[in-house]
Scaffold this motif. Structure first.
Motif, short mmCIF file in Angstrom:
data_model
loop_
_atom_site.label_atom_id
_atom_site.label_comp_id
_atom_site.label_asym_id
_atom_site.label_seq_id
_atom_site.Cartn_x
_atom_site.Cartn_y
_atom_site.Cartn_z
N UNK A 133 0.79 -1.23 0.00
CA UNK A 133 0.00 0.00 0.00
C UNK A 133 0.82 1.27 0.00
N UNK A 134 2.14 1.16 0.08
CA UNK A 134 3.01 2.34 0.12
C UNK A 134 3.70 2.52 -1.22
N UNK A 135 3.63 3.73 -1.77
CA UNK A 135 4.32 4.01 -3.02
C UNK A 135 5.81 4.20 -2.77
N UNK A 136 6.60 3.38 -3.44
CA UNK A 136 8.05 3.46 -3.29
C UNK A 136 8.67 4.51 -4.19
N UNK A 137 8.06 4.73 -5.35
CA UNK A 137 8.60 5.67 -6.32
C UNK A 137 8.11 5.27 -7.70
N UNK A 138 8.75 5.79 -8.72
CA UNK A 138 8.40 5.46 -10.10
C UNK A 138 9.64 4.99 -10.84
N UNK A 139 9.40 4.21 -11.89
CA UNK A 139 10.50 3.63 -12.65
C UNK A 139 10.09 3.46 -14.09
N UNK A 140 10.90 3.95 -15.06
CA UNK A 140 10.60 3.67 -16.47
C UNK A 140 10.88 2.20 -16.77
N UNK A 141 9.93 1.52 -17.37
CA UNK A 141 10.07 0.09 -17.63
C UNK A 141 9.81 -0.17 -19.11
N UNK A 142 10.77 -0.80 -19.77
CA UNK A 142 10.60 -1.14 -21.17
C UNK A 142 10.73 -2.64 -21.42
N UNK A 143 11.29 -3.38 -20.47
CA UNK A 143 11.39 -4.84 -20.64
C UNK A 143 10.06 -5.48 -20.23
N UNK A 144 9.80 -6.71 -20.67
CA UNK A 144 8.52 -7.34 -20.36
C UNK A 144 8.32 -7.53 -18.86
N UNK A 145 7.14 -7.18 -18.36
CA UNK A 145 6.78 -7.40 -16.97
C UNK A 145 5.93 -8.66 -16.87
N UNK A 146 6.33 -9.55 -15.97
CA UNK A 146 5.61 -10.81 -15.76
C UNK A 146 5.46 -11.00 -14.26
#
Length: 355
Positions: A133-146
């Motif tokens: 429930x806590x937001x850690x931050x943001x991250x640009x993601x371009x590789x496949x998420x599984x």
């Protein structure tokens, strides 16, 4: 500085060798080829909407012939184009008049009149990372998420337990172990030829004249560690409780091979140069590669269905899951190269000593 405890990709100075490989290929006047067979459905949506705005309406068959049969979207068959129009209609972007003409809907009118409509591309979106429930931050993601895969954030390893691709949220839980944090430099795929050139550079003794003394020292260090890790003799090595596979293939094939391993139940995560297979031995990983090589061939769309973050382009959110999957598979996966790579590794690799 790196030492024997650093990740192998850092020990062999992968980023330096990639840069040198690209320069060497440019000197030989090599240029990166475009992806063959990509559908570009997001851009096709923009072009359909543009044509309707230009002519006030259009016949669906004539639009397909202009854009697909005789146009740049020749990989899009008639049934897929019809499904795309249905998806646009479901979002009130288009509607059909009594005489069969396709015209803009209310939402379509708003969209085409917005100032940014004619820009076909957007900058990559960042995902919000949430744990308990806590937001850690943001991250640009371009590789496949599984779901079940791992990522590094804030110097810690996290396990993905859920992905909301529409709202760009990744739910995480703490995972044991950790490696130095890695940062994504952008959605740029590396071609197979670059990886092949890198493998050649590691096993040569060339000293490019455009490198300064410091870069040459790192080049020698990378080569020394490459041979110390016996990567000149094998492509599957042990890394603690995990296994690393170095296939020396481009981004599309590397991601595909990782997804093929995941389809067999392995916790495989693509890295810059390698695939990390968690909690397995090199022998177990090699057996999985044998299974990929000799088992029933999987089509790209069935592999793409494993990926959670298929909404990667501006108008993807208007498309149904089947079209998203087909678009992702055509643009980002290379099943044939991945299976060929598994076959080559099985034929050439002989994993033995641990790191």
């Amino acid at each position: 500085n790196v030492d024997a405890s650093s990740p192998p990709g850092d020990q062999i100075r992968g980023q330096l060798f990639q840069s040198v490989a690209m320069v060497e290929l440019l000197i030989r006047r090599w240029t990166e080829p475009p992806v063959s067979g990509a559908l570009h459905l997001s851009t096709l949506i923009q072009q359909v909407m543009s044509m309707i705005a230009q002519f006030g309406g259009l016949d669906a068959r004539q639009a397909w012939e202009a854009l697909c049969f005789d146009g740049p979207f020749h990989s899009v068959p008639t049934p897929m184009f019809a499904d795309l129009l249905r998806d646009l209609a479901a979002h009130d972007l288009v509607t059909q008049t009594h005489d069969g003409q396709v015209v803009l809907g209310l939402e379509g009118e708003r969209l085409v009149n917005h100032y940014d409509f004619y820009a076909a591309f957007t900058s990559g979106d960042e995902f919000r990372l949430v744990a308990d429930g806590t937001t850690l931050g943001t991250l640009p993601v371009t590789s496949p998420l599984v779901v079940g895969a791992y990522l590094i954030f804030g110097g810690r390893r996290w396990k993905i337990i859920g992905v909301d691709a529409l709202h760009k949220v990744i739910d995480l839980t703490k995972a044991r172990g950790g490696t130095p944090p890695r940062f994504d430099g952008g959605p740029i795929d590396v071609a197979d030829e670059v990886r092949t050139e890198m493998a050649h550079l590691y096993q040569s003794d060339s000293q490019p004249g455009y490198l300064d003394a410091f870069a040459l020292a790192l080049l020698d260090e990378g080569r020394s560690n490459f041979h110390r890790l016996a990567l000149d003799q094998r492509q599957v090595i042990s890394a603690g409780a995990n296994t690393l596979v170095f296939p020396w293939i481009g981004t599309r094939a590397l991601n595909t091979l990782a997804l093929l391993l995941r389809s067999l139940g392995f916790g495989a995560t693509p890295q810059d140069l390698s695939i990390e297979v968690r909690s397995t031995t090199p022998e177990e990983t090699m057996n999985a590669l044998v299974q990929i090589d000799t088992g029933d061939s999987q089509d790209a769309e069935s592999i793409a269905a494993l990926v959670e973050n298929k909404v990667t382009e501006k108008h993807h959110h208007y498309l149904r899951e089947e079209l998203l999957t087909a678009d992702y598979a055509a643009a980002h996966l290379d099943v044939a190269s991945a299976i060929c790579s598994a076959r080559d590794i099985v034929a050439a690799s002989h994993p033995k000593d641990d790191l």
